[in-house]
Design a protein around this motif. Structure first.
Motif, mmCIF file in Angstrom:
data_model
loop_
_atom_site.group_PDB
_atom_site.id
_atom_site.type_symbol
_atom_site.label_atom_id
_atom_site.label_comp_id
_atom_site.label_asym_id
_atom_site.label_seq_id
_atom_site.Cartn_x
_atom_site.Cartn_y
_atom_site.Cartn_z
ATOM 1 N N ILE A 128 0.916 -1.676 -0.819
ATOM 2 C CA ILE A 128 0.570 0.342 -0.471
ATOM 3 C C ILE A 128 0.722 1.282 -0.077
ATOM 4 C CG2 ILE A 128 -1.853 1.169 1.311
ATOM 5 C CD1 ILE A 128 -2.468 -1.323 2.478
ATOM 6 N N ILE A 129 1.781 1.174 0.858
ATOM 7 C CA ILE A 129 3.036 2.582 1.101
ATOM 8 C C ILE A 129 3.690 2.458 -0.449
ATOM 9 C CG2 ILE A 129 5.167 3.504 2.035
ATOM 10 C CD1 ILE A 129 4.006 1.702 4.455
ATOM 11 N N ILE A 130 4.043 1.163 -1.406
ATOM 12 C CA ILE A 130 4.666 1.557 -2.642
ATOM 13 C C ILE A 130 3.482 2.293 -3.521
ATOM 14 C CG2 ILE A 130 5.629 0.195 -4.585
ATOM 15 C CD1 ILE A 130 7.104 -1.429 -1.910
ATOM 16 N N GLN A 131 2.766 1.977 -2.892
ATOM 17 C CA GLN A 131 1.350 2.468 -4.470
ATOM 18 C C GLN A 131 0.687 3.753 -4.229
ATOM 19 O OE1 GLN A 131 -1.134 -1.253 -3.692
ATOM 20 N NE2 GLN A 131 -0.605 -2.317 -5.715
ATOM 21 N N GLU A 132 0.620 3.678 -2.942
ATOM 22 C CA GLU A 132 0.429 4.904 -2.890
ATOM 23 C C GLU A 132 1.436 6.464 -2.859
ATOM 24 O OE1 GLU A 132 -2.710 6.357 -1.944
ATOM 25 O OE2 GLU A 132 -3.788 4.408 -2.264
ATOM 26 N N ASN A 133 2.613 5.824 -2.654
ATOM 27 C CA ASN A 133 3.851 6.509 -2.960
ATOM 28 C C ASN A 133 4.359 6.957 -4.318
ATOM 29 O OD1 ASN A 133 5.290 8.040 -0.622
ATOM 30 N ND2 ASN A 133 4.722 6.246 0.062
#
Length: 452
Positions: free
Chosen positions: A414-419
């Motif tokens: 989630i963190i990678i996708q959002e960033n």
């Protein structure tokens, strides 16, 4: 503002005291010496900005003082005074390197003007030296303002390389704070004029009544207060380059005179009739929409075409965000030294906020931000709390929601996708924001099957 220090050398006590009292009232520091030997000793101690010396003295004469100061301390102007004035004395003093020669009894108001002119020349010389030193760093890629790996700044460097060897006028456009002055200095330094003067004129800082006399100089008596001849910036730049910053601010009357200089390389000082010829390359800059100013009638179309032979557009910082991390760390090194700190870097939150922020004040604002953060920081890394409110607020505009109960691998995805989404798919920016290497990011994207 710096308080200048004057050294007066005279074997007549009343002259020394009189000059000291007068210039101290005018806001100067004054030191005195009763002989040439004593005066040279004081100069050796440092801190002297200008010397006023008597010519006829026992022991070391004023002429010898001029010769020694010119040779050993070339940045200090010397004004010679004598009660035995003659053409021969004046010629010998000037040949020895004196800035000017005045006879006693003194006209203190005239001496005051001579001192101001001498210090003005000293300041210009020091500024040119400083700019050349700074420019030599910028060309090698070590100067903060020219640091960058983005394609946008690479294009600017290419334009500088092409423009510098020519004699054509250059117009630099771009928002305030993007580094237009640095581009102008780079053009000068890479040209055949690099050993000649580089003179800067901040047009927006000069009133309509002052700009013409500043650019072209004035003759004695041209207006109230013009007690001696004053060379203008074009004359001072002869053989070199003049940088007209914020060219869009000059009035119509001055535009006409400027057009003539560009066309004929000639002008007259204010209040003068003698035509002066100069060899000056003009580099101008503006943060205005200059074409719109032409349409509105605020800027002469013929002058615009004369200036706009070569056009270099400096990108805003938000157009070259890849360069922000490099600039951040370069400024951090500088302000660590200035503030005697040892801050190692920026934590991920502060770095993310600074990359997200649009920097309306461009590099100038980024520089101020880092300086402020260094001062406010009490740890070994700059944190989000150390940043100005305007920059900090940007980091709060977008948050990532991590549901309770998911695994670490799912949270990381989630963190990678959002960033990645926040950076419009730019992987370099995403890697910087996450504090990981680009190769590491690619590996993780492969693992979660979202790499392209």
């Amino acid at each position: 503002m710096k308080k200048f220090t004057i050294l007066t050398i005279d074997d007549e006590e009343n002259i020394r005291i009189g000059l000291a009292d007068y210039f101290e009232l005018e806001g100067y520091n004054v030191k005195t010496a009763s002989s040439g030997k004593e005066g040279l000793s004081i100069i050796e101690e440092g801190g002297i900005d200008i010397v006023i010396t008597d010519l006829k003295m026992d022991g070391i004469s004023g002429e010898e003082v001029v010769r020694r100061v010119t040779t050993e301390h070339p940045g200090i102007p010397v004004i010679v005074l004598t009660g035995h004035g003659s053409i021969d004395d004046a010629t010998a003093s000037i040949k020895a390197g004196a800035f000017d020669f005045l006879t006693k009894p003194l006209d203190l108001d005239h001496l005051y003007i001579v001192v101001k002119n001498a210090l003005h020349g000293k300041i210009l010389a020091e500024q040119n030296k400083e700019l050349k030193e700074k420019l030599s760093k910028s060309i090698s890629g070590s100067d903060d303002d020219m640091i960058g790996k983005s394609s946008e700044i690479a294009k600017v460097r290419q334009m500088i390389e092409k423009a510098a060897p020519s004699k054509a006028s250059v117009l630099i456009t771009g928002e305030s704070g993007v580094g237009k002055e640095l581009v102008a200095r780079a053009i000068h330094n890479k040209s055949e004029r690099k050993d000649k003067p580089f003179v800067i004129v901040h047009c927006a800082a000069l009133s309509e009544s002052l700009i013409e006399s500043e650019l072209f100089g004035f003759e004695k008596g041209a207006f109230t207060g013009a007690e001696s001849m004053h060379k203008g910036r074009f004359e001072l730049a002869d053989g070199g380059t003049i940088f007209l910053d914020e060219i869009g601010e000059i009035n119509q009357a001055t535009q006409v005179k400027l057009l003539r200089v560009l066309q004929e390389r000639k002008f007259e000082r204010v209040g003068g009739e003698k035509t002066i010829e100069v060899d000056v390359r003009v580099v101008a800059a503006t943060n205005k929409n200059i074409e719109q100013e032409v349409k509105l009638g605020n800027f002469r179309e013929d002058l615009y075409y004369r200036l706009n032979v070569i056009r270099i557009e400096m990108p805003s910082l938000r157009e070259r965000k890849d360069d922000i991390p490099l600039l951040m760390h370069s400024f951090l090194r500088r302000f660590n030294i200035e503030n005697e700190k040892n801050i190692t870097g920026f934590d991920n939150r502060s770095k993310s906020a600074m990359i997200k922020y649009n920097w309306p004040g461009n590099i100038r604002e980024l520089k101020n931000c880092v300086e402020s953060a260094v001062v406010m920081c009490t740890g070994t890394q700059i944190k989000i709390e150390d940043l100005p409110n305007s920059v900090r607020a940007k980091s709060e505009e977008h948050t990532i929601q991590i549901p309770v109960g998911i695994t670490m691998d799912e949270a990381e995805k989630i963190i990678i996708q959002e960033n990645l989404a926040a950076n419009n798919g730019n992987k370099s920016k995403t890697a910087d924001m996450l504090g990981i290497g680009r190769k590491t990011l690619h590996r993780k994207l492969d693992e979660i099957n979202i790499n392209s």
